[in-house]
Scaffold this active site. Structure first.
Site, PDB file in Angstrom:
ATOM      1  N   GLU A 122       0.828  -1.220   0.000  1.00 41.82           N
ATOM      2  CA  GLU A 122       0.000   0.000   0.000  1.00 41.82           C
ATOM      3  C   GLU A 122       0.857   1.263   0.000  1.00 41.82           C
ATOM      4  O   GLU A 122       0.560   2.246   0.669  1.00 41.82           O
ATOM      5  CB  GLU A 122      -0.993  -0.013   1.167  1.00 41.82           C
ATOM      6  CG  GLU A 122      -2.028  -1.102   0.966  1.00 41.82           C
ATOM      7  CD  GLU A 122      -3.356  -0.825   1.631  1.00 41.82           C
ATOM      8  OE1 GLU A 122      -3.749   0.355   1.728  1.00 41.82           O
ATOM      9  OE2 GLU A 122      -4.008  -1.804   2.013  1.00 41.82           O
ATOM     10  N   THR A 136       5.222   1.970  -0.565  1.00 43.92           N
ATOM     11  CA  THR A 136       6.414   1.823   0.262  1.00 43.92           C
ATOM     12  C   THR A 136       6.594   3.056   1.145  1.00 43.92           C
ATOM     13  O   THR A 136       6.035   4.129   0.872  1.00 43.92           O
ATOM     14  CB  THR A 136       7.667   1.658  -0.605  1.00 43.92           C
ATOM     15  OG1 THR A 136       7.865   2.869  -1.356  1.00 43.92           O
ATOM     16  CG2 THR A 136       7.534   0.477  -1.565  1.00 43.92           C
TER      17      THR A 136
END
Length: 381
Positions: A365, A367
């Site tokens: 979702e 980095t």
């Protein structure tokens, strides 16, 4: 901000904490070693109404809100990281429907996800499009009565068990981000091909696979929102789903900390318990500080989403919570392994599993490097 939990939220927290301790924790090591999807834990979450706790009641959910989901995630991840992925993925698949789905789509698909009729999945990542969503190549071409999807996705969580998969792809690549759309693809759709399970460092009980679309037909009424609105919906989805990853990371960190504290009170070296050494006390204090700071950020993000869903600071706070909590999880779990020494490196103790589970929270979702970009853009806009 006042983060005192309401009586209802305390009851939810107590309930999931008991369930996680009594039912999820004893199975966590076996789920990890066998790399199997924990259907029994999915059913427990479903039967207790936790899968759609943040979804409105008219669509099969509990209607309690985002903070309630974060509490459930924290306590679940504290016991079993793999099981907590069920909640994060169900939430990720539900959010686009909540944000942009029509009334009919919500009653048909959101209801099934919220009630736990089936697991959900969200197909975003591609071999050459991870953080750069615009780099994807999967397309949907208009045809009579619907669209034909072609392309592939990788690292798709719950792809092998999902009854409903949301897929983002280009419907008009010439328009760039404004040419992306999101579709609902049912598991039995012709042309949908599910690849083999991936073998991962951590969260081994989550189902992760490659997905292929080979002239996969999707009817018109399975497009979420207007054509070309997919990228905007996805970015808004992340604003509400990133706190879920933060809560997952928080729970993993707390679980490892619990083990470390108990161990230092029992382990004797040089005639004294480890907890009596000042160096160890300082180490534990630093771990506790990170956890409590992360918890404040996680709860704040949930409270903001519940009470001020249009607040322009949500993207910043959500990214901060995800970035900070996941970094704390990685540090705390690594420190927990260090505290347990050789035992920490063995599978007999859960901290090595928790350390492996924690790593993914820094990656998926968005980095943590991408979170820095998002936060900077929000500050400088």
């Amino acid at each position: 901000m006042d983060f005192r939990l309401s009586e209802e939220l305390v009851m939810i927290q107590d309930s999931i904490r008991r369930i996680a301790r009594e039912q999820f924790a004893p199975r966590a090591a076996e789920i990890d070693s066998s790399e199997r999807f924990p259907w029994e834990n999915f059913e427990i979450l479903r039967d207790n109404g936790f899968l759609g706790i943040n979804v409105a009641e008219e669509y099969g959910g509990g209607g309690v809100g985002q903070l309630a989901l974060l509490l459930v995630l924290e306590e679940t991840a504290r016991a079993c990281g793999s099981t907590s992925v069920i909640l994060t993925t169900q939430g990720l698949a539900s959010e686009p429907l909540m944000l942009a789905g029509s009334e009919e789509q919500k009653k048909k698909w959101l209801f099934r996800l919220a009630t736990g009729e089936c697991p959900g999945s969200m197909a975003i990542t591609e071999p050459n499009a991870g953080s750069d969503v615009a780099g994807m190549t999967t397309t949907a071409k208009k045809t009579e009565g619907g669209w034909v999807l072609n392309g592939s996705k990788i690292f798709i969580t719950q792809a092998g068990v999902a009854g409903i998969m949301l897929v983002i792809c280009y419907t008009d690549k010439s328009k760039g981000n404004k040419g992306m759309s999101i579709f609902v693809v049912e598991k039995d759709a012709k042309g949908l091909i599910i690849g083999k399970p991936e073998h991962k460092l951590g969260i081994r009980g989550s189902d992760t696979r490659q997905v292929f679309f080979d002239d996969c037909f999707v009817p018109d009424d399975q497009m979420i929102g207007p054509e070309g609105s997919g990228f905007k919906t996805l970015m808004t989805t992340f604003n509400f789903s990133r706190p879920n990853i933060a809560a997952q990371a928080l729970g993993i960190a707390q679980g490892a900390f619990d083990v470390a504290v108990a161990y230092t009170k029992e382990r004797v070296q040089f005639g004294k318990t480890l907890s009596s050494f000042q160096g160890m006390q300082w180490m534990l204090a630093e771990m506790a500080l990170g956890i409590e700071t992360a918890r404040t950020m996680v709860y704040r993000s949930g409270a903001m989403i519940d009470n001020e869903p249009k607040n322009p600071d949500i993207p910043k706070i959500a990214s901060m919570a995800k970035w900070y909590a996941s970094d704390v999880a990685m540090k705390v779990t690594t420190d927990a392994v260090q505290i347990l020494g050789g035992y920490g490196y063995m599978r007999e103790y859960p901290v090595e599993r928790m350390m492996r589970d924690a790593k993914i929270t820094q990656i998926y979702e968005g980095t943590n490097q991408i979170q820095r970009i998002i936060i900077a853009n929000q500050l400088l806009r």
